[in-house]
Enzyme design. Structure first.
Site, PDB file in Angstrom:
ATOM      1  CG  ASP A 106      -1.982   1.021   1.206  1.00 31.26           C
ATOM      2  OD1 ASP A 106      -2.152   1.669   0.155  1.00 31.26           O
ATOM      3  OD2 ASP A 106      -2.651   1.202   2.242  1.00 31.26           O
ATOM      4  CD  GLU A 136      -5.420   6.692  -0.188  1.00 34.62           C
ATOM      5  OE1 GLU A 136      -6.429   6.039  -0.524  1.00 34.62           O
ATOM      6  OE2 GLU A 136      -4.590   6.268   0.656  1.00 34.62           O
ATOM      7  CD  GLU A 137      -2.968   4.677   3.337  1.00 37.73           C
ATOM      8  OE1 GLU A 137      -4.124   4.515   3.785  1.00 37.73           O
ATOM      9  OE2 GLU A 137      -2.386   3.837   2.647  1.00 37.73           O
TER      10      GLU A 137
END
Length: 369
Positions: A106, A136-137
């Site tokens: 990821d 993004e996380e």
């Protein structure tokens, strides 16, 4: 890139701690990828964000026609207690055909596969681009600025190389995060009748949510869900809490308006604030471009959200798929790892998508209009 080059680059990227919020580290990783590409082929145009909170980098071939875009975030989730990892999370190793380290799945493995496909595109004069985003996380925070960089670029399709076991996924639910607050009146804990307990007000609403929240279901995206992610109240055990708050994570199949309305209508809450709001992602599985890709199109949605929620708003008529190496169960996991075979499969898939891009893109574009 051959297998060794793929693994070496992935090792280099994993060694850079790009935990969400580490702005300069994310900027450095993006620059490293761009430099690596330019060292191998000078036929790229590189655009970067100004010195801002959410860095982005766009690398594209010097070609004409609608672009195939790979969109990759470069941040990772925190590792937690490093002492319980079998191997240091930012000291990647390869053993028995598996690459270990935070971000291998990821989504630095997907980023490496996309970079390899971009090199092939440059050598064949194909219009292909790589967009690297940040943070993004923690809610796709960097995606809006990155998406704005595409304004003057004709984008024909988007691939987001998150972990899908190399199956093509055409959608995922959106996200609506809310902070619900209640207020009361403080008093001594020995005489609670003199106060007004904000925590009890809040928990009453949360208990109603368990049975009354109007969660919807969608044939393609599945059922909506809600999760009580955080809750806090009070200042001491012997004081009636005057304030309490809870952060709710809901995964939605549309805009989530009906869920927001429900929370705002609840008695016992002083305020309801939106923390994060991302729409669901949908792409028609029958799109001609998808049918020509060298992989299986899954009939299941991705369980997580992606930057596709943001990109779809600025590219409303563009097919966006989630497609990349690794299994979703390794995302955010202890001892995160990616099999080399999965990385190689993704690389071959992406190269195949690039190879057929100009031919199949024409059919896809005509279908859209």
């Amino acid at each position: 890139m051959n297998q060794k080059a793929l693994i070496d680059l992935l090792h280099e990227l994993v060694a850079i701690d790009t935990t969400s919020g580490r702005t300069e580290a994310q900027r450095h990783l993006q620059a490293h990828v761009a430099t690596t590409l330019l060292e191998q082929d000078s036929r790229f145009t590189v655009s970067t964000s100004p010195a801002a909170s959410f860095p982005w980098t766009l690398v594209r071939t010097e070609a004409t026609g609608p672009y195939l875009l790979f969109a990759c975030h470069v941040d990772t989730v925190p590792v937690g207690n490093e002492n319980v990892w079998d191997h240091p999370p930012f000291s990647p190793i390869t053993r028995d055909g598996v690459i270990y380290g935070r971000g291998t799945v990821d989504m630095k493995g997907g980023l490496v596969a996309a970079a390899s496909a971009l090199l092939q595109a440059a050598s064949h004069g194909k219009p292909v681009a790589l967009l690297m985003t940040s943070d993004e996380e923690i809610g796709s925070l960097g995606a809006p600025d990155a998406s704005a960089s595409l304004t003057d670029l004709d984008i024909g399709a988007v691939i987001i190389p998150e972990a899908t076991e190399n199956k093509i996924i055409t959608g995922h639910r959106g996200a609506l995060w809310l902070e619900a607050k209640s207020s009361g009146r403080a008093a001594h804990g020995s005489t609670p009748e003199r106060g007004e307990n904000a925590a009890l007000k809040l928990t009453s609403v949360l208990e109603r949510a368990r049975t009354q929240l109007p969660l919807l279901a969608d044939e393609r995206l599945g059922s909506e869900t809600w999760n009580l992610g955080m809750i806090s109240s009070g200042t001491a055990p012997n004081i009636v809490p005057a304030e309490a708050s809870a952060t709710i994570d809901m995964r939605t199949v549309n805009t989530g308006d009906h869920l927001l309305d429900w929370w705002q209508d609840q008695t016992g809450l002083a305020s309801v604030d939106i923390v994060l709001r991302l729409p669901a992602l949908r792409t028609d599985p029958a799109n001609p471009w998808l049918q020509a890709l060298p992989a299986e199109v899954s009939d299941k949605p991705a369980p997580y959200f992606t930057d596709g929620s943001i990109l779809s708003q600025s590219l409303p008529d563009t097919p966006i798929v989630v497609w990349g190496p690794g299994v979703p169960s390794q995302m955010h996991a202890l001892n995160e790892h990616l099999p080399i075979q999965s990385l190689e499969t993704a690389t071959q898939n992406f190269r195949g998508a690039v190879q057929t891009w100009q031919t199949e893109q024409k059919a896809s574009t005509e279908a859209r209009y």
